[in-house]
Design an enzyme around this catalytic site. Structure first.
Site, short mmCIF file in Angstrom:
data_model
loop_
_atom_site.label_atom_id
_atom_site.label_comp_id
_atom_site.label_asym_id
_atom_site.label_seq_id
_atom_site.Cartn_x
_atom_site.Cartn_y
_atom_site.Cartn_z
N LEU A 52 0.87 -1.17 0.00
CA LEU A 52 0.00 0.00 0.00
C LEU A 52 0.90 1.22 0.00
O LEU A 52 2.00 1.20 0.57
CB LEU A 52 -0.89 0.03 1.25
CG LEU A 52 -2.00 -1.02 1.38
CD1 LEU A 52 -2.69 -0.88 2.73
CD2 LEU A 52 -3.01 -0.87 0.26
N ASP A 53 0.45 2.31 -0.64
CA ASP A 53 1.21 3.55 -0.58
C ASP A 53 1.43 3.95 0.87
O ASP A 53 0.61 3.65 1.74
CB ASP A 53 0.45 4.68 -1.28
CG ASP A 53 0.32 4.48 -2.77
OD1 ASP A 53 1.04 3.63 -3.32
OD2 ASP A 53 -0.50 5.18 -3.38
N MET A 54 2.51 4.66 1.11
CA MET A 54 2.84 5.11 2.46
C MET A 54 1.68 5.86 3.11
O MET A 54 1.37 5.66 4.29
CB MET A 54 4.08 6.00 2.40
CG MET A 54 4.50 6.59 3.74
SD MET A 54 6.13 7.36 3.58
CE MET A 54 6.09 8.51 4.93
#
Length: 216
Positions: A52-54
């Site tokens: 997942l994106d940060m």
């Protein structure tokens, strides 16, 4: 770092709730990534299955062994695992349900990208006046999405391309609109992986966030 919530565990995998602001994998300039911090919490190593994106919070799978990681990476790639997202966007979509079909450039190569979506709710929000700004109003849309392909930042790019950027997305969204919604407390990316359907024990087990982190 805050303790990571474990939603499920068996001999192969853990299903976890990743907080916003935590990078999944370490790298230059990244402190306290998930792949370093979670093993410290658990007392044993973990192996990444997907990412997942940060700035995206929500449900994801990590594996307990390289063999399990390879198996579950394949399951995700073959769409045996269904990933569902929820986003708060600034503006509206003309069609309230459908599929965004728009290629994305990655590493200099054009790649097919498909995102299915459904608008759940729209509401008009009043932005209070400040000393130097007048009162104004905007429309926010809550949208549920399913990735049909898995390109980097796909949901963020697709929604921005439709003129309905995710609130708090300064990379792909609208910086000026983000400054406006900060006045009502929206300060981080409004995107979360809220539901994960996983093939387990001969059936499909559904994991869902008990509480949303989105500001709506």
């Amino acid at each position: 770092m805050k303790k990571i919530d474990i939603l499920f565990e068996n001999d192969e995998i853990l299903v976890i709730n990743k907080p916003s602001g935590v990078a999944v994998q370490g790298g230059k300039g990244i402190s306290h990534p998930l792949d370093k911090e979670l093993p410290l919490q658990l007392g044993y190593p973990i192996f990444l299955v997907h990412r997942l994106d940060m700035d995206t919070c929500g449900i994801m799978i990590v594996a307990k062994s390289p063999l399990a990681a390879a198996l579950w990476t394949k399951k995700i790639g073959s769409k045996e695992v269904k990933k569902e997202y929820s986003a708060i966007c600034i503006g509206t979509l003309e069609k309230k349900e459908g599929t965004i079909r728009e290629d994305i450039i990655q590493h200099g190569e054009k790649k097919t990208a498909l995102t299915s979506y459904k608008v759940i709710e729209e509401k008009r929000v009043v932005i209070p006046a400040t000393e130097d700004k007048e009162e104004q109003s905007i429309t926010l849309s809550k949208i549920n999405l399913v990735l049909e392909t898995g390109r980097m930042h796909q949901i963020r790019i697709h929604l921005a391309s439709q003129g309905c950027p995710i609130a708090g997305d300064d990379k792909h969204g609208n910086f000026k609109l983000n400054k406006i919604v900060r006045r009502i407390g929206i300060k981080k990316l409004q995107l979360e992986a809220f539901r994960l359907s996983v093939p387990l024990d001969g059936g499909l087990k559904v994991f869902e966030l008990s509480k949303s982190e989105l500001e709506f």
